[in-house]
Design an enzyme around this catalytic site. Sequence first.
Site, short mmCIF file in Angstrom:
data_model
loop_
_atom_site.label_atom_id
_atom_site.label_comp_id
_atom_site.label_asym_id
_atom_site.label_seq_id
_atom_site.Cartn_x
_atom_site.Cartn_y
_atom_site.Cartn_z
N VAL A 67 0.81 -1.23 0.00
CA VAL A 67 0.00 0.00 0.00
C VAL A 67 0.85 1.28 0.00
O VAL A 67 0.33 2.36 -0.24
CB VAL A 67 -0.99 0.05 1.20
CG1 VAL A 67 -2.08 -0.99 1.06
CG2 VAL A 67 -0.25 -0.06 2.53
N ASN A 93 -7.73 -1.84 6.00
CA ASN A 93 -7.49 -2.60 7.23
C ASN A 93 -6.00 -2.90 7.46
O ASN A 93 -5.61 -3.31 8.55
CB ASN A 93 -8.29 -3.91 7.16
CG ASN A 93 -7.82 -4.92 8.17
OD1 ASN A 93 -8.10 -4.80 9.35
ND2 ASN A 93 -7.05 -5.92 7.72
N SER A 150 -7.25 2.77 15.51
CA SER A 150 -6.95 2.00 16.72
C SER A 150 -7.25 2.86 17.95
O SER A 150 -7.21 4.09 17.87
CB SER A 150 -5.46 1.63 16.72
OG SER A 150 -5.09 1.11 17.98
N TYR A 163 3.02 4.12 15.63
CA TYR A 163 1.72 3.48 15.42
C TYR A 163 0.60 4.41 15.90
O TYR A 163 -0.34 4.70 15.15
CB TYR A 163 1.68 2.15 16.18
CG TYR A 163 0.38 1.40 16.05
CD1 TYR A 163 0.10 0.68 14.88
CD2 TYR A 163 -0.56 1.38 17.07
CE1 TYR A 163 -1.09 -0.02 14.74
CE2 TYR A 163 -1.75 0.69 16.95
CZ TYR A 163 -2.01 -0.02 15.78
OH TYR A 163 -3.20 -0.70 15.66
N ALA A 165 0.67 7.65 16.44
CA ALA A 165 0.61 8.90 15.66
C ALA A 165 0.00 8.67 14.28
O ALA A 165 -0.83 9.46 13.81
CB ALA A 165 2.02 9.48 15.53
N SER A 166 0.39 7.58 13.63
CA SER A 166 -0.14 7.34 12.27
C SER A 166 -1.61 6.95 12.32
O SER A 166 -2.39 7.32 11.44
CB SER A 166 0.68 6.27 11.54
OG SER A 166 0.74 5.09 12.30
N LYS A 167 -2.03 6.22 13.38
CA LYS A 167 -3.44 5.86 13.50
C LYS A 167 -4.28 7.09 13.86
O LYS A 167 -5.46 7.17 13.49
CB LYS A 167 -3.62 4.74 14.53
CG LYS A 167 -3.07 3.38 14.06
CD LYS A 167 -3.89 2.82 12.90
CE LYS A 167 -3.53 1.37 12.58
NZ LYS A 167 -4.34 0.78 11.52
P1 NAP Z 1 -2.39 -8.37 11.30
O1 NAP Z 1 -2.90 -9.76 11.15
O2 NAP Z 1 -0.94 -8.19 11.52
O3 NAP Z 1 -2.88 -7.54 10.03
C1 NAP Z 1 -2.13 -6.56 9.37
C2 NAP Z 1 -2.32 -6.77 7.88
O4 NAP Z 1 -1.74 -5.67 7.16
C3 NAP Z 1 -1.64 -8.05 7.38
O5 NAP Z 1 -2.59 -8.82 6.67
C4 NAP Z 1 -0.54 -7.55 6.42
O6 NAP Z 1 -0.41 -8.44 5.32
C5 NAP Z 1 -1.10 -6.18 6.00
N1 NAP Z 1 -0.03 -5.26 5.62
C6 NAP Z 1 1.01 -4.83 6.39
N2 NAP Z 1 1.81 -4.00 5.70
C7 NAP Z 1 1.27 -3.90 4.46
C8 NAP Z 1 1.64 -3.20 3.28
N3 NAP Z 1 2.74 -2.43 3.25
N4 NAP Z 1 0.86 -3.32 2.18
C9 NAP Z 1 -0.26 -4.09 2.19
N5 NAP Z 1 -0.66 -4.79 3.29
C10 NAP Z 1 0.10 -4.69 4.40
O7 NAP Z 1 -3.14 -7.68 12.53
P2 NAP Z 1 -4.69 -7.47 12.86
O8 NAP Z 1 -4.79 -7.56 14.33
O9 NAP Z 1 -5.55 -8.30 12.01
O10 NAP Z 1 -4.87 -5.91 12.49
C11 NAP Z 1 -5.64 -5.46 11.40
C12 NAP Z 1 -5.82 -3.95 11.51
O11 NAP Z 1 -6.49 -3.63 12.72
C13 NAP Z 1 -4.51 -3.16 11.53
O12 NAP Z 1 -4.66 -1.94 10.85
C14 NAP Z 1 -4.31 -2.90 13.01
O13 NAP Z 1 -3.51 -1.76 13.25
C15 NAP Z 1 -5.75 -2.67 13.44
N6 NAP Z 1 -5.97 -2.88 14.87
C16 NAP Z 1 -5.88 -4.11 15.41
C17 NAP Z 1 -6.10 -4.27 16.77
C18 NAP Z 1 -6.04 -5.62 17.43
O14 NAP Z 1 -6.09 -5.66 18.66
N7 NAP Z 1 -5.95 -6.71 16.72
C19 NAP Z 1 -6.38 -3.16 17.55
C20 NAP Z 1 -6.46 -1.91 16.97
C21 NAP Z 1 -6.26 -1.78 15.61
P3 NAP Z 1 1.00 -8.79 4.62
O15 NAP Z 1 1.97 -9.12 5.70
O16 NAP Z 1 0.66 -9.95 3.74
O17 NAP Z 1 1.36 -7.57 3.84
#
Ligand code: NAP
Length: 263
Positions: A67, A93, A150, A163, A165-167
């Site tokens: 992205v 996401n 987040s 993290y 700051a960007s969120k």
């Molecule tokens: P995750 O499994 O680590 O998901 C992150 C996803 O982002 C992965 O599928 C990764 O896929 C993709 N990604 C990372 N860098 C990328 C790039 N440069 N280009 C395209 N895709 C990229 O963690 P998650 O818990 O499911 O989190 C999903 C979202 O929810 C994130 O934005 C996270 O900040 C947010 N969030 C999660 C929580 C929580 O507690 N789980 C809380 C608050 C916010 P690849 O490695 O294949 O690129």
Amino acid sequence: MSDPFSIEGKVTIITGGGTGLGASMAREFAQRGAPVLIASRNATHLEPVRDEIRRAGGRCEMKVIDVREAAQCDAMVAETVAHFGRLDVLINNHGASIASPSLDLSPNGWKAVVDINLSGTFFASRAAARQFIAQKRGGKSGGSIINISSLAGVLGSATMTPYGASKAGVINLTISHASEWGEHGIRVNCIAPGPIDTEGAAARTWPNPKVRAAVVRSRALGRFGQPGEVAWPCIFLASEASSYITGAVLMVDGGTAYRYRSE
Ligand code: NAP
């Protein structure tokens, strides 16, 4: 009467759709009749989710992209339209974080997180909005963008400053894009999840039982969220049931426990 909560036929892109929250969103959307395209850097994350959805009778395509590259975000949208004929929903996401004290964080570490979380959301949103406007019907384009921020984007984070700051930037971008693209009928909303039990977040954010217990005590509901509990509000924000909602930030965090709990 048509169901305002239906997402049947709504063509949806989910970035980061091969793991955690994104994979849950892909399954939940496809199960309800939305054709989905999942996109991220690693085909090994995307393929099993795509195949599982297809086996269950859903429509799913995948695209390997980073992205951070605007041209790759444009290609993601173009490929979605080539497969499914249009685009209705983008869920930004994707996300990344580094746990490091600010005093020790390298410039590259800072830049990588901000580029993925904030610049990536901008590039993907712009590509989607251009498509929404190009496919305009009856004077209005429509289209829904859902940005995943987040709780750290609202409160800050002492251990993951780029993290947080960007969120926070993602929340601000949500409000700006909602304001800028409202005249086209494009809605832009944000979900700010609290602790949701995914493999990725567990490894990064609550790596041991002591931290897990502290996280649980911090939530009013006294538990972690499950991935579906973020996917379902996304369904609402993608559907006509939220047609007068734009620029909103929906906290999906189990509430804050403003009290002490015994261990
Ligand atoms: P995750 O499994 O680590 O998901 C992150 C996803 O982002 C992965 O599928 C990764 O896929 C993709 N990604 C990372 N860098 C990328 C790039 N440069 N280009 C395209 N895709 C990229 O963690 P998650 O818990 O499911 O989190 C999903 C979202 O929810 C994130 O934005 C996270 O900040 C947010 N969030 C999660 C929580 C929580 O507690 N789980 C809380 C608050 C916010 P690849 O490695 O294949 O690129």
